[in-house]
Design a protein around this motif. Structure first.
Motif, mmCIF file in Angstrom:
data_model
loop_
_atom_site.group_PDB
_atom_site.id
_atom_site.type_symbol
_atom_site.label_atom_id
_atom_site.label_comp_id
_atom_site.label_asym_id
_atom_site.label_seq_id
_atom_site.Cartn_x
_atom_site.Cartn_y
_atom_site.Cartn_z
ATOM 1 N N HIS A 162 0.835 -1.196 0.000
ATOM 2 C CA HIS A 162 0.000 0.000 0.000
ATOM 3 C C HIS A 162 0.874 1.251 0.000
ATOM 4 N N GLY A 163 2.036 1.139 -0.607
ATOM 5 C CA GLY A 163 3.029 2.207 -0.551
ATOM 6 C C GLY A 163 2.545 3.547 -1.071
ATOM 7 N N ARG A 164 1.594 3.532 -1.987
ATOM 8 C CA ARG A 164 1.136 4.799 -2.579
ATOM 9 C C ARG A 164 -0.136 5.332 -1.926
ATOM 10 N N LEU A 165 -0.510 4.708 -0.837
ATOM 11 C CA LEU A 165 -1.680 5.173 -0.076
ATOM 12 C C LEU A 165 -1.195 6.182 0.961
ATOM 13 N N ASN A 166 -1.926 7.300 1.106
ATOM 14 C CA ASN A 166 -1.507 8.243 2.138
ATOM 15 C C ASN A 166 -1.823 7.674 3.527
ATOM 16 N N LEU A 167 -1.146 8.213 4.530
ATOM 17 C CA LEU A 167 -1.239 7.626 5.871
ATOM 18 C C LEU A 167 -2.641 7.712 6.452
ATOM 19 N N LYS A 168 -3.339 8.793 6.157
ATOM 20 C CA LYS A 168 -4.706 8.923 6.673
ATOM 21 C C LYS A 168 -5.571 7.795 6.137
ATOM 22 N N ALA A 169 -5.508 7.586 4.826
ATOM 23 C CA ALA A 169 -6.298 6.521 4.209
ATOM 24 C C ALA A 169 -5.865 5.147 4.726
ATOM 25 N N ALA A 170 -4.560 4.984 4.928
ATOM 26 C CA ALA A 170 -4.057 3.695 5.404
ATOM 27 C C ALA A 170 -4.604 3.374 6.791
ATOM 28 N N LEU A 171 -4.610 4.381 7.680
ATOM 29 C CA LEU A 171 -5.089 4.132 9.042
ATOM 30 C C LEU A 171 -6.588 3.870 9.075
ATOM 31 N N LEU A 172 -7.310 4.473 8.122
ATOM 32 C CA LEU A 172 -8.770 4.270 8.097
ATOM 33 C C LEU A 172 -9.151 2.934 7.458
ATOM 34 N N ASN A 173 -8.193 2.338 6.761
ATOM 35 C CA ASN A 173 -8.467 1.066 6.075
ATOM 36 C C ASN A 173 -8.481 -0.077 7.096
ATOM 37 N N GLN A 174 -9.666 -0.625 7.325
ATOM 38 C CA GLN A 174 -9.828 -1.649 8.364
ATOM 39 C C GLN A 174 -9.095 -2.945 8.047
ATOM 40 N N ALA A 175 -8.748 -3.131 6.776
ATOM 41 C CA ALA A 175 -8.022 -4.344 6.403
ATOM 42 C C ALA A 175 -6.532 -4.213 6.715
ATOM 43 N N ILE A 176 -6.056 -2.984 6.910
ATOM 44 C CA ILE A 176 -4.644 -2.771 7.244
ATOM 45 C C ILE A 176 -4.448 -2.857 8.755
ATOM 46 N N VAL A 177 -5.221 -2.062 9.495
ATOM 47 C CA VAL A 177 -5.270 -2.175 10.960
ATOM 48 C C VAL A 177 -6.737 -2.020 11.346
ATOM 49 N N ALA A 178 -7.234 -2.841 12.246
ATOM 50 C CA ALA A 178 -8.656 -2.815 12.601
ATOM 51 C C ALA A 178 -8.937 -1.817 13.714
ATOM 52 N N GLY A 179 -10.031 -1.080 13.567
ATOM 53 C CA GLY A 179 -10.560 -0.331 14.705
ATOM 54 C C GLY A 179 -10.341 1.166 14.720
ATOM 55 N N ILE A 180 -9.465 1.674 13.840
ATOM 56 C CA ILE A 180 -9.177 3.109 13.850
ATOM 57 C C ILE A 180 -10.189 3.840 12.977
ATOM 58 N N GLY A 181 -10.711 4.958 13.472
ATOM 59 C CA GLY A 181 -11.635 5.784 12.711
ATOM 60 C C GLY A 181 -11.084 7.191 12.572
ATOM 61 N N ASN A 182 -11.948 8.132 12.208
ATOM 62 C CA ASN A 182 -11.470 9.461 11.833
ATOM 63 C C ASN A 182 -10.824 10.250 12.972
ATOM 64 N N ILE A 183 -11.376 10.157 14.162
ATOM 65 C CA ILE A 183 -10.794 10.899 15.291
ATOM 66 C C ILE A 183 -9.401 10.363 15.624
ATOM 67 N N TYR A 184 -9.341 9.060 15.848
ATOM 68 C CA TYR A 184 -8.073 8.480 16.319
ATOM 69 C C TYR A 184 -7.007 8.448 15.230
ATOM 70 N N ALA A 185 -7.413 8.385 13.972
ATOM 71 C CA ALA A 185 -6.415 8.460 12.895
ATOM 72 C C ALA A 185 -5.659 9.790 12.992
ATOM 73 N N ASP A 186 -6.393 10.883 13.161
ATOM 74 C CA ASP A 186 -5.743 12.195 13.267
ATOM 75 C C ASP A 186 -4.881 12.296 14.520
ATOM 76 N N GLU A 187 -5.387 11.792 15.638
ATOM 77 C CA GLU A 187 -4.635 11.851 16.891
ATOM 78 C C GLU A 187 -3.364 10.997 16.827
ATOM 79 N N ILE A 188 -3.477 9.847 16.177
ATOM 80 C CA ILE A 188 -2.334 8.946 16.041
ATOM 81 C C ILE A 188 -1.256 9.588 15.173
#
Length: 286
Positions: A162-188
DNA sequence: AAACTAACCTGGGGGC
DNA sequence: TGCCCCCAGGTTAGTT
């Protein structure tokens, strides 16, 4: 609304009152929120186990005797879903879609109530093999960030491809890591000092390490604070979370960074509003 | 592969 | 007060 910390808080708050209880009756006020087997199927079954996988809540329902099938009741709260307990089926508050009477362990029945303003949430009832085998109605989900096994190596492996995916999209992708949504992606991303539009493939080893550490740290702290209540979210006993007081960037556009005083920025990324500090999270690695 | 849009819904807030 | 538009913690499907 509910991301991993909120879903986990709901699960923990419900567990003592529902484990070991028998389902007496299911009232389906809004049939469209229920999928899979008929609600009446679970009458007489006992809740023996609860689990969270990503943002999904799972309840394992077993027959009392040796006869009959076990089921998984799978719940996703989406944006505005609430799962709370009360002593009676009434009053029926606005946007109540499911009411489940539980009893047998406690002298008085307990009612598990599902409310959801936007009606995006849903229940799925599916036959279960065993409590170890999760139902296949769950989509492909990445590793659980709070599992002991989750580390930089696991994260690096998940980001690979997923090298060409931006980090925000990567964190929101449940198949990459489960459970992160919009609030925690930004905080992380703030905690890991990485710009949200950095590409996953551009991270060096140290940055992946920071990101993995921030994922665990932010989510663990949020669970300790019983989640973030911005508007709707409450636990099984209608209690609000308190992590909203700890937010560094989410919802703070135009305000000074709590770390460096620079103005927090906001823009749309991966289709979602994204908040970051341009000084603490420079696009180019420091 | 990834970006973008719309869709599923209701309600709240801002601008006029 | 009311109307219109935009926004919202999630996910999926369809398109470029």
């Amino acid at each position: 609304m509910p991301e991993l910390p909120e879903v986990e808080t709901v699960r923990r708050s419900l567990e003592p009152s529902i484990l070991g209880q028998f389902v007496r009756h299911v009232i389906l006020d809004t049939p469209s929120v229920w999928r899979g087997a008929d609600p009446d199927t679970v009458t007489g079954l006992r809740i023996t186990f609860s689990k969270r996988r990503g943002k999904y809540l799972l309840f394992f329902l077993e027959p009392a005797g040796t006869e009959g099938l076990a089921y998984w009741l799978v719940v996703h709260l989406r944006m505005t879903g609430r799962l709370t307990l009360q002593g009676s089926p009434d009053p029926v508050r606005l946007h109540t879609h499911v009411r489940i009477e539980l009893g047998g362990k406690t002298p008085q029945p307990v009612w598990l109530i599902f409310q959801d303003t936007r009606r995006f949430g849903h229940f799925s009832l599916v036959p279960a093999q065993s409590a170890d085998q999760l139902p296949d109605v769950l989509p492909c989900l990445g590793p659980e960030p709070l599992d002991a096994a989750f580390d930089a190596k696991v994260l690096g492996r998940q980001l690979f491809g997923h090298g060409r995916l931006n980090l925000k999209a990567a964190l929101l992708n449940q198949a990459i890591v489960a459970g992160i949504g919009n609030i925690y992606a930004d905080e992380i991303l703030f905690a890991s000092r990485l710009a949200p539009d950095r590409l996953a493939g551009s991270l060096d080893e140290a940055e992946i390490g920071r990101l993995a550490e921030a994922i665990r740290d932010v989510l663990l702290r949020a669970v300790e604070q019983c989640g973030t209540t911005l508007k709707d979210y409450v636990d099984g006993w209608n209690r609000k979370g308190s992590f909203q007081h700890c937010l560094m960037v989410y919802g703070r556009a135009g305000q000074p960074c709590r770390r460096c005083d620079m103005t927090i920025q906001k823009k749309k990324l991966a289709g979602r509003s994204t908040h970051w500090c341009p000084a603490c999270q420079p696009y180019l690695p420091a």
